[in-house]
Design a protein around this motif. Structure first.
Motif, PDB file in Angstrom:
ATOM      1  N   PRO A  39       0.796  -1.399   0.003  1.00 49.75           N
ATOM      2  CA  PRO A  39       0.049   0.113  -0.065  1.00 49.75           C
ATOM      3  C   PRO A  39       0.765   1.349   0.105  1.00 49.75           C
ATOM      4  CG  PRO A  39      -0.917  -1.685   1.353  1.00 49.75           C
ATOM      5  CD  PRO A  39       0.462  -2.362   0.875  1.00 49.75           C
ATOM      6  N   GLY A  40       0.550   2.197  -0.758  1.00 54.57           N
ATOM      7  CA  GLY A  40       1.199   3.545  -1.100  1.00 54.57           C
ATOM      8  C   GLY A  40       2.225   3.468  -2.152  1.00 54.57           C
ATOM      9  N   VAL A  67       4.880   9.355  -3.129  1.00 57.90           N
ATOM     10  CA  VAL A  67       4.300  10.164  -2.118  1.00 57.90           C
ATOM     11  C   VAL A  67       2.664  10.154  -2.152  1.00 57.90           C
ATOM     12  CG1 VAL A  67       4.311  12.426  -0.589  1.00 57.90           C
ATOM     13  CG2 VAL A  67       6.448  11.627  -1.880  1.00 57.90           C
ATOM     14  N   SER A  68       1.950   9.808  -1.255  1.00 58.26           N
ATOM     15  CA  SER A  68       0.645   9.977  -1.403  1.00 58.26           C
ATOM     16  C   SER A  68      -0.232  10.359  -0.055  1.00 58.26           C
ATOM     17  CB  SER A  68      -0.061   8.451  -1.686  1.00 58.26           C
ATOM     18  OG  SER A  68       0.293   7.564  -0.454  1.00 58.26           O
ATOM     19  N   GLY A  69      -1.499  10.600  -0.197  1.00 59.91           N
ATOM     20  CA  GLY A  69      -2.033  10.905   1.291  1.00 59.91           C
ATOM     21  C   GLY A  69      -2.256  12.546   1.188  1.00 59.91           C
ATOM     22  N   ILE A 125       4.059   7.368   7.250  1.00 58.17           N
ATOM     23  CA  ILE A 125       4.491   5.922   7.077  1.00 58.17           C
ATOM     24  C   ILE A 125       5.560   6.046   5.992  1.00 58.17           C
ATOM     25  CG2 ILE A 125       4.088   3.527   6.571  1.00 58.17           C
ATOM     26  CD1 ILE A 125       1.083   4.309   7.124  1.00 58.17           C
ATOM     27  N   PHE A 178       4.803   3.607  11.542  1.00 59.69           N
ATOM     28  CA  PHE A 178       4.575   5.194  11.383  1.00 59.69           C
ATOM     29  C   PHE A 178       5.723   5.818  12.290  1.00 59.69           C
ATOM     30  CE2 PHE A 178      -0.461   5.360  10.954  1.00 59.69           C
ATOM     31  CZ  PHE A 178      -0.332   4.308  10.490  1.00 59.69           C
ATOM     32  N   THR A 212       3.307   7.657   2.902  1.00 55.90           N
ATOM     33  CA  THR A 212       2.195   7.981   3.161  1.00 55.90           C
ATOM     34  C   THR A 212       1.953   9.137   4.226  1.00 55.90           C
ATOM     35  OG1 THR A 212       1.612   5.826   2.382  1.00 55.90           O
ATOM     36  CG2 THR A 212      -0.238   7.163   3.419  1.00 55.90           C
ATOM     37  N   MET A 247       0.004  11.726   6.523  1.00 52.38           N
ATOM     38  CA  MET A 247      -1.440  12.073   7.183  1.00 52.38           C
ATOM     39  C   MET A 247      -1.402  13.231   8.080  1.00 52.38           C
ATOM     40  SD  MET A 247      -1.867   8.260   8.520  1.00 52.38           S
ATOM     41  CE  MET A 247      -0.129   7.495   8.117  1.00 52.38           C
TER      42      MET A 247
END
Lengths: 435, 179
Positions: free
Chosen positions: A90-91, A246-248, A285, A293, A321, A323
C-alpha cells in the motif's frame, strides 16, 4: 528543470515519449545489454553490480550483486530469473509508472541479469490487476523478440534468452519471493519455509533470482555509466537514486526520483508541495504499509535504509504516506489492519488468527467500545506474532499497531475514556467488514 | 473427454500457453482467467474443464481459484466496480466514493444491480495511491475520482458500455523533484 537529474524517469519525461523499442534505443537503450554480451564476462557483471552498491528496490533492500552471486555457477540444469512486478505494498505505485511508460528499461535489465547468472529463462510476474501494464509489457517483449534482442543467439553471441509474462490473480502475498514462485508454479501463493533459499531451490526447485522492477531497470545504467557513478549518488550504504511514491494529504502526490538520503522534510515539503490546506503534519509511513509510522518529529530523518531504520521504521518499498492533524491514528491503523487481515495467506497461525484479533480490538476501540486493558493486549498479541511466521508478513502486520501505540498512546486512551472517536464521533465503521 | 462448458477456442487458448513453462500446472492461473472471461465467472463446470485440460484434479483447481481475489466463484455484473479502500485512497475520500456508488446504484458491497449491469466490490491497494481515490472496472483504472466523475462514469458505462475516462499509461507530470 528538476532539482535532481532523473535516471529511470528521464526518458518518459521527454515530450511525446511513449516507451516503444525504437524510442528506447534512440535514447541509448540496449547498448548495455550488447556491451556485456559482447565483452564482459558474467562474473565481472556481478562484480560491477556489487561495486555499485545497488540494493533491492522492492522492500527488503538486499544487495543485488550479492543475491546474483549466490547462484551456483556449475549448476547443470536450468536457472531462472523472476522479475517481481507484483507491486502491491500500500502506497507504492512506481513500478506501474516504469512499466507503463518505459518497459524496455526493465526488459534490458532482465537480459543483463540473466546473462550474469547464466539463466536463459525469465518470468515477469505482474499483479493480476495490471491489465494495461500486462498489455504494454507483452507488446514490449514482442518488440524485443522481433528485433532479436530476445530469443536465440542474441547479438550473434550465442546467448539465448526467453522472457515470459506471467499474470497473477489478486494476492498481495505473491510479492513475497517464494510465494511468487509458488504462484508461477500454479499454486496458492503461500511463502515457503526457508532455507533452502531460492538461490539454490527456487522456481521448479532450480536456482532462481527474484528482483524487483526498479532494481532491474537500474542495471543498464550501472553498466553504461559505471558502478562508481551509481555509488556516488545517495549515501555510502544506500547508493543510487530511488523513486519514492508520495501519497495522502500532500498538495502534489507523485513519484519522485531523488538520491537516497534526502530528508523526509525535503520530500514532503519541496517535492510533494507540502500539506494540503497547509495543515499540520501528524504521521508519516515512510516505506509502505509494512513500515512503522513516524511523526512530525522525524521530518529531518534522512531517507536511506540506515537512517529510517534508526528512527524506528523501514524504508521498505519507498512509499511515503502522509497524514494530517485531522487523521485518527486508530482509524489509520485499523485501515491497514483490514488490509493485512484480508491479505494474510493463512499458512501461519499467529499471522492468520492474530490479524483477526488485532483488527477486532482496533475496531472496538475506534467505535468507542475499547477497554484500557486492550492496549496491553494489542502489545502482547503483537509480540506473539513477531518472529513466529514463515515470512516477513507477520512482522509487517503488527507495525501499524505497535507504532501508533508508541507515538499516539494518548489518542488510544482518549478513544477509550471518551467512548468514541474524537475525530469521527459518528463513526459507523463504513469501511470495515467489507470483504 | 468432452468439455462441459468451455469452448474449443478457450481450450486452444489455454493450450497455447503450455510452451511457456516446463509443466502444465503453471498455466493454471492463466487458464482460470481464460475460463472466467468466457463463462463470466468460475462455475464448477468451468473449473472441472480446466482440471481436465491441465491434467489436474478438480480440487487442485478449486484450491487455487479460491485463493486469488480476481476469480469470481459466483456470477457478477457486466461491469465489476472494484473500489480501492486502502489507506492512501481512504485518506482522500474513498469512503465518500463508496457511499456515492452505493446510493447511485442502490446496492451494497458484494451485490449486483437487478439488471445485471454493475457489481460492487471493495478491494485492497491497486497501486494508484498518488491518483486517489480510484476504482478499477473490469480491465481499466479510473483515477482522481470525485462523486461527480463517478456519476459521469456510471452514465458512460450504462449508455455505451465503456468510458473515455479510463486511464491510459500512468500520468503524473512531476518528475525528479521540482526545480
Amino acid at each position: 528543470m528538476p532539482k535532481y537529474e532523473p535516471v529511470l524517469l528521464k526518458n518518459m519525461s521527454q515530450p511525446g515519449y511513449t516507451g516503444t523499442l525504437d524510442e528506447y534505443r534512440k535514447a541509448g537503450g540496449y547498448t548495455a545489454f550488447e556491451k556485456v554480451l559482447k565483452g564482459i564476462p558474467p562474473s565481472e557483471v556481478i562484480e560491477i553490480v556489487k561495486k555499485s552498491g545497488l540494493r533491492g528496490r522492492g522492500g527488503a533492500g538486499f544487495p543485488t550483486g550479492m543475491k546474483w552471486s549466490f547462484i551456483p555457477k556449475d549448476h547443470p540444469g536450468p536457472k531462472y530469473l523472476c522479475c517481481n512486478a507484483d507491486e502491491s505494498e500500500p502506497g507504492t505505485y512506481k513500478d506501474r509508472q516504469l512499466i507503463e511508460n518505459d518497459p524496455h528499461q526493465m526488459l534490458e535489465g532482465i537480459g543483463i541479469a540473466c546473462y550474469a547468472i547464466g539463466s536463459h529463462n525469465a518470468y515477469i510476474y505482474i499483479r493480476g490487476e495490471f491489465d494495461l501494464g500486462a498489455e504494454i509489457i507483452q507488446r514490449a517483449i514482442r518488440e524485443a523478440y522481433e528485433a532479436k534482442l530476445f530469443g536465440k543467439n542474441i547479438f550473434g553471441t550465442g546467448f539465448d534468452l526467453d522472457v515470459v509474462l506471467h499474470r497473477g490473480a489478486g494476492a498481495y502475498i505473491c510479492g513475497e519471493e517464494t510465494a511468487l514462485l509458488e504462484s508461477i508454479e500454479g499454486k496458492r501463493g503461500k511463502p515457503r519455509t526457508k532455507p533452502p533459499f531460492p538461490a539454490t531451490h527456487g522456481l521448479y526447485q532450480k536456482p532462481t533470482v527474484v528482483n524487483n522492477v526498479e532494481t532491474l531497470a537500474n542495471i543498464p545504467y550501472i553498466i553504461n555509466r559505471g558502478p562508481e557513478w551509481f555509488a556516488s549518488l545517495g549515501t555510502q550504504k544506500s547508493a543510487g537514486m530511488r523513486i519514492f511514491c508520495v501519497s495522502g494529504h500532500v498538495k502534489r502526490p507523485g513519484n519522485f526520483e531523488v538520491p537516497m538520503g534526502i530528508t523526509l522534510r525535503e520530500m514532503i515539503y519541496e517535492h510533494a508541495g507540502g500539506m494540503r490546506g497547509d495543515k499540520r503534519l501528524k504521521a508519516i509511513i515512510p516505506g509502505g504499509a509494512s513500515a512503522p509510522f513516524l511523526t512530525d518529529a522525524h521530518l529531518d530523518v534522512k531517507m536511506d535504509f540506515e537512517s529510517i531504520a534508526q528512527a524506528g521504521s523501514m524504508l521498505g518499498s519507498g512509499a511515503v504516506t502522509v497524514m494530517d492533524e485531522d487523521t485518527c491514528m486508530i482509524w489509520a491503523a485499523m485501515n491497514l489492519m483490514e488490509f493485512f487481515h484480508h491479505e494474510s495467506c493463512g499458512k501461519c497461525t499467529p499471522c492468520r488468527e492474530g490479524s483477526a484479533w488485532l483488527l477486532k480490538i482496533l475496531q472496538r476501540i475506534e467505535t468507542g467500545h475499547g477497554r484500557m486493558e486492550d492496549l496491553d493486549l494489542l502489545v502482547s498479541l503483537s509480540k506473539r506474532i513477531e518472529g513466529r511466521t514463515v515470512c516477513a508478513f507477520g512482522d509487517a502486520e503488527i507495525s501499524p499497531v505497535l507504532s501508533t501505540l508508541k507515538h499516539f498512546r494518548a489518542e488510544y486512551e482518549a478513544h477509550i475514556q471518551e467512548r468514541r472517536c474524537p475525530f469521527r464521533p459518528n463513526v459507523v465503521l463504513a469501511m470495515a467488514g467489507s470483504h | 473427454m468432452k468439455l462441459k462448458i468451455l469452448s474449443d477456442k478457450a481450450k486452444a487458448a489455454i493450450e497455447a500457453e503450455f510452451p511457456k513453462y516446463p509443466d502444465k500446472r503453471s498455466v493454471l492461473l492463466g487458464a482460470l482467467r481464460i475460463a472466467q472471461n468466457e463463462v463470466g465467472y468460475l462455475s464448477e463446470a468451468a473449473m472441472v474443464d480446466v482440471a481436465e485440460i491441465l491434467e489436474l484434479t478438480p480440487v487442485q483447481v478449486y484450491d487455487v481459484a479460491t485463493f486469488y481475489s480476481l476469480y469470481n466463484l459466483k456470477p457478477v455484473g457486466k461491469h465489476v466496480i472494484q473500489v480501492c479502500k486502502t489507506l492512501s485512497c481512504a485518506l482522500v475520500g474513498a469512503g465518500q466514493i463508496i457511499e456515492h456508488i452505493q446510493s447511485r446504484l442502490g446496492i451494497g458491497v458484494g451485490e449486483t444491480t437487478p439488471d445485471g449491469l454493475f457489481s460492487l466490490k471493495l478491494v485492497e491497494c491497486l497501486a494508484s495511491c498518488g491518483t486517489a481515490p480510484m476504482v478499477q472496472i473490469n480491465d481499466r483504472y479510473y483515477e482522481n475520482l470525485t462523486p461527480e466523475k463517478v456519476d459521469r462514469l456510471l452514465d458512460d458505462l450504462r449508455r455505451e458500455g465503456k468510458s473515455a475516462m479510463a486511464s491510459g499509461p500512468f500520468q503524473l507530470p512531476v518528475l525528479g523533484g521540482k526545480s
